[in-house]
Design a protein around this motif. Structure first.
Motif, short mmCIF file in Angstrom:
data_model
loop_
_atom_site.label_atom_id
_atom_site.label_comp_id
_atom_site.label_asym_id
_atom_site.label_seq_id
_atom_site.Cartn_x
_atom_site.Cartn_y
_atom_site.Cartn_z
N VAL A 156 0.21 2.00 -5.85
CA VAL A 156 -0.42 0.72 -5.37
C VAL A 156 -1.29 0.94 -4.03
N GLU B 35 -3.92 -1.12 -1.50
CA GLU B 35 -4.69 -2.30 -1.00
C GLU B 35 -6.13 -2.28 -0.53
N ASP C 173 0.82 -1.21 -0.08
CA ASP C 173 -0.18 0.20 -0.07
C ASP C 173 0.96 1.38 0.11
N LEU D 265 -5.51 -5.75 -5.02
CA LEU D 265 -4.87 -4.34 -5.29
C LEU D 265 -5.54 -3.53 -6.23
#
Length: 168
Positions: free
Chosen positions: A83, A85, A59, A124
């Motif tokens: 990115v 999560e 994350d 993700l």
């Protein structure tokens, strides 16, 4: 249309059409299947029976994504992603999983896969930060990954013999 807007449009169109993308976190790039939803690529992995994800996809980290052409397999566009999560059970997780579930082929547990994803996998979101259509000046070829596989030994004698005496 400004160049960055054109590049973002190309990212969206190419990523939607591609069955997989190559993603690099901190290690080697890996091919991953995904879905495109609401301006981001979503992927699921790292659980039993699911695809392995590249290392370093945590994350808040960034990743490099390369989208291959569906027919020629050459690079169409590359983009840098942020990115994120998704927390299991959140509204965004539910929307992403609904789309991922419809695209998942050959799931070993059918309808129970969503519960398994919530317990054992990571979902993700890769959001576009920057895109480029410029081709690199150098080759992007990488050495093959290390493997315990070996080349086979010599052929058995009966397969290695030439046929003699036949001229046609």
């Amino acid at each position: 249309m400004p160049e960055s807007q054109a590049a973002h449009s190309l990212v969206e169109e190419a990523t939607k059409k591609s069955g997989l993308v190559w993603v690099r976190g901190t290690g080697r790039a890996r091919p991953v299947w995904h879905v495109w939803l609401d301006g981001a690529a979503y992927l699921v992995g790292e659980g039993p029976g699911e695809q392995p994800l590249p290392s370093g996809l945590v994350d808040g980290a960034s990743a490099e994504v390369t989208v291959p052409s569906k027919d020629k397999r050459g690079r169409v566009v590359s983009w840098t992603a942020e990115v994120g999560e998704l927390a299991p059970g959140s509204p965004e997780w539910a929307a992403a999983v609904a789309e991922l579930r419809s695209k998942r082929l050959n799931a070993p547990d059918g309808e129970a896969m969503v519960d398994r994803w919530a317990r054992e996998c990571r979902v993700l979101r890769l959001t576009v930060r920057q895109a480029t259509t410029a081709l690199p000046d150098t080759s992007l070829a990488a050495r093959p990954a290390p493997t315990p596989a070996t080349t086979r030994g010599p052929l058995p004698r009966f397969l290695a013999r030439r046929r003699r005496g036949r001229t046609g």
